[in-house]
Design a protein around this motif. Structure first.
Motif, short mmCIF file in Angstrom:
data_model
loop_
_atom_site.label_atom_id
_atom_site.label_comp_id
_atom_site.label_asym_id
_atom_site.label_seq_id
_atom_site.Cartn_x
_atom_site.Cartn_y
_atom_site.Cartn_z
N LEU A 193 0.86 -1.19 0.00
CA LEU A 193 0.00 0.00 0.00
C LEU A 193 0.89 1.24 0.00
CD1 LEU A 193 -2.58 -1.23 2.67
CD2 LEU A 193 -2.65 -1.56 0.19
N GLN A 194 0.92 1.92 -1.15
CA GLN A 194 1.83 3.05 -1.32
C GLN A 194 1.05 4.33 -1.60
OE1 GLN A 194 5.25 2.23 -3.80
NE2 GLN A 194 4.97 0.02 -3.55
N SER A 224 -9.03 -0.09 1.27
CA SER A 224 -9.89 -1.26 1.12
C SER A 224 -9.00 -2.46 0.87
CB SER A 224 -10.86 -1.07 -0.05
OG SER A 224 -11.39 -2.32 -0.45
N ILE A 225 -9.15 -3.51 1.68
CA ILE A 225 -8.30 -4.70 1.52
C ILE A 225 -8.65 -5.45 0.24
CG2 ILE A 225 -7.61 -6.87 2.61
CD1 ILE A 225 -6.66 -4.12 3.90
N ASN A 226 -9.92 -5.43 -0.12
CA ASN A 226 -10.34 -6.14 -1.33
C ASN A 226 -9.67 -5.58 -2.58
OD1 ASN A 226 -12.01 -7.86 0.06
ND2 ASN A 226 -13.79 -6.53 -0.11
N SER A 227 -9.63 -4.25 -2.69
CA SER A 227 -9.10 -3.63 -3.91
C SER A 227 -7.63 -3.21 -3.77
CB SER A 227 -9.93 -2.40 -4.29
OG SER A 227 -9.77 -1.38 -3.31
N GLY A 228 -7.18 -3.03 -2.53
CA GLY A 228 -5.83 -2.51 -2.31
C GLY A 228 -5.74 -1.02 -2.58
N ILE A 231 -9.29 4.55 -0.16
CA ILE A 231 -10.67 5.00 -0.41
C ILE A 231 -11.02 6.29 0.33
CG2 ILE A 231 -11.59 2.73 -1.04
CD1 ILE A 231 -12.60 2.52 1.88
N HIS A 232 -10.25 6.63 1.37
CA HIS A 232 -10.45 7.89 2.10
C HIS A 232 -9.08 8.47 2.45
CE1 HIS A 232 -14.69 6.92 2.65
NE2 HIS A 232 -14.37 5.80 3.25
N ASN A 266 -15.31 11.64 10.52
CA ASN A 266 -16.43 10.88 9.97
C ASN A 266 -16.15 10.66 8.48
OD1 ASN A 266 -18.81 9.97 8.87
ND2 ASN A 266 -20.12 11.31 10.10
N MET A 267 -15.70 9.45 8.16
CA MET A 267 -15.26 9.18 6.78
C MET A 267 -16.42 9.20 5.79
SD MET A 267 -12.56 6.18 7.65
CE MET A 267 -13.61 5.50 8.90
N ALA A 268 -17.59 8.77 6.24
CA ALA A 268 -18.76 8.73 5.35
C ALA A 268 -19.12 10.13 4.85
CB ALA A 268 -19.94 8.10 6.06
N GLU A 269 -18.98 11.12 5.74
CA GLU A 269 -19.32 12.51 5.38
C GLU A 269 -18.07 13.32 5.02
OE1 GLU A 269 -22.64 13.83 6.04
OE2 GLU A 269 -23.29 11.77 6.41
N ASN A 270 -16.91 12.70 5.25
CA ASN A 270 -15.62 13.39 5.12
C ASN A 270 -15.60 14.71 5.90
OD1 ASN A 270 -12.97 13.57 4.35
ND2 ASN A 270 -13.42 14.70 2.48
#
Length: 307
Positions: A193-194, A224-228, A231-232, A266-270
């Protein structure tokens, strides 16, 4: 409705039914506190740092006990063994020690083999006789609690190591400005993760094990571990970020420790709000899903409880 002295961000947090305030403070250390961790049942909090001994705090009685100073240099990390009163400490003295909080007057075991300062350790969530540690040379060692020598040695972790919660399939390890994910069974690196431009100080998983947060001085990234993919991202706006933990009751809320203050993001609302917290750097954060408590350990020699 009048919200005197509150910014709109705070109002929005309150409208979520969310509050966050200090509920306790402990000052038993004569040196900087750099690490803390709750036991699985949330009944014990352990902290340690420059004083070379661990402080154990009974959350029911608020009484404290200390281990003796068997480490010869500062303690860098402290972790409870899952579903146990046992815990381990890593130290600049190149060792890891195992303790029992029920009888903390002596260490149960000393693990040697690292050739540099041991910076971090963590227990596997399911194979609870397995733990790993990393040192200043980037070496990761796997240990069996009952054995005296490490069972496996690999490279890629320097600042911190953390097993994926619940299943423990992955190990996250931070070294310089990169976070690596390793498959624990095969020892294969699955992700690199870079994106951080400064060195990563700490990492934390959310309770599901699907997301990982990484903190450097100038920003926090959530992966996100699924995509690598990242996401925020939150830039520090001048506060020097150092530690992080996902809030035990709100999965979209990340608590970030900086210099003197906590950032609630709050990551959902940033959206984020700043909470004055300590008089020094907040070196470590811990949380207990059982009690909903968050603990902050600081260079100001205190540990605080939040809820």
């Amino acid at each position: 409705m009048v919200w005197s002295g509150l910014t709109p961000t705070v109002v929005e947090f309150f409208l979520l039914g969310f509050s966050f305030s200090e509920v306790g403070c402990i000052r038993t250390s004569s040196g900087k506190v750099v690490c803390c961790h709750f036991s699985s049942d949330g009944k014990l909090l352990a902290s340690a740092g420059h004083e070379k001994k661990a402080v154990l705090w009974n959350m029911d009685t608020l009484q404290t006990e200390s281990t003796p100073e068997e480490h010869t240099l500062i303690i860098t990390d402290i972790r409870f063994r899952p579903n146990s009163t046992q815990l381990a400490t890593s130290s600049f003295d190149r060792t890891v020690r195992l303790w029992n909080a029920a009888e903390p007057s002596y260490s149960l075991h000393k693990y040697t083999g690292h050739s540099s300062h041991v910076m971090s350790l963590d227990f596997h969530p399911k194979k609870t006789d397995l733990f790993c540690s990393c040192d200043g040379n980037g070496e990761i060692r796997y240990w069996s609690v009952g054995q005296y020598s490490s069972t496996r040695v690999t490279k890629g972790g320097m600042a911190q190591v953390r097993f994926q919660p619940r299943i423990g399939q992955l190990l996250a390890a931070a070294a310089d400005n990169i976070v690596s994910l390793f498959d624990v069974d095969s020892d294969r690196q699955t992700h690199s993760l870079q994106g951080h431009s400064k060195e990563v100080n700490s990492i934390c998983w959310d309770t599901s094990g699907d997301y990982l947060a990484s903190v450097s001085q100038d920003c926090v990234r959530v992966w996100s571990i699924n995509s690598g993919e990242c996401i925020h991202e939150l830039s520090s706006n001048g506060n020097k970020f150092h530690s992080c933990v996902f809030h035990p009751s709100y999965s979209t809320l990340l608590v970030i420790g900086g210099y003197q203050s906590l950032e609630l993001w709050n990551m959902a609302e940033n959206k984020s709000m700043t909470v004055p917290a300590h008089e020094g750097l907040i070196a470590a954060l811990a949380q207990s899903p059982v009690t909903g408590m968050v603990a902050s350990a600081s260079h100001d020699k205190s540990v605080k409880l939040w809820k």
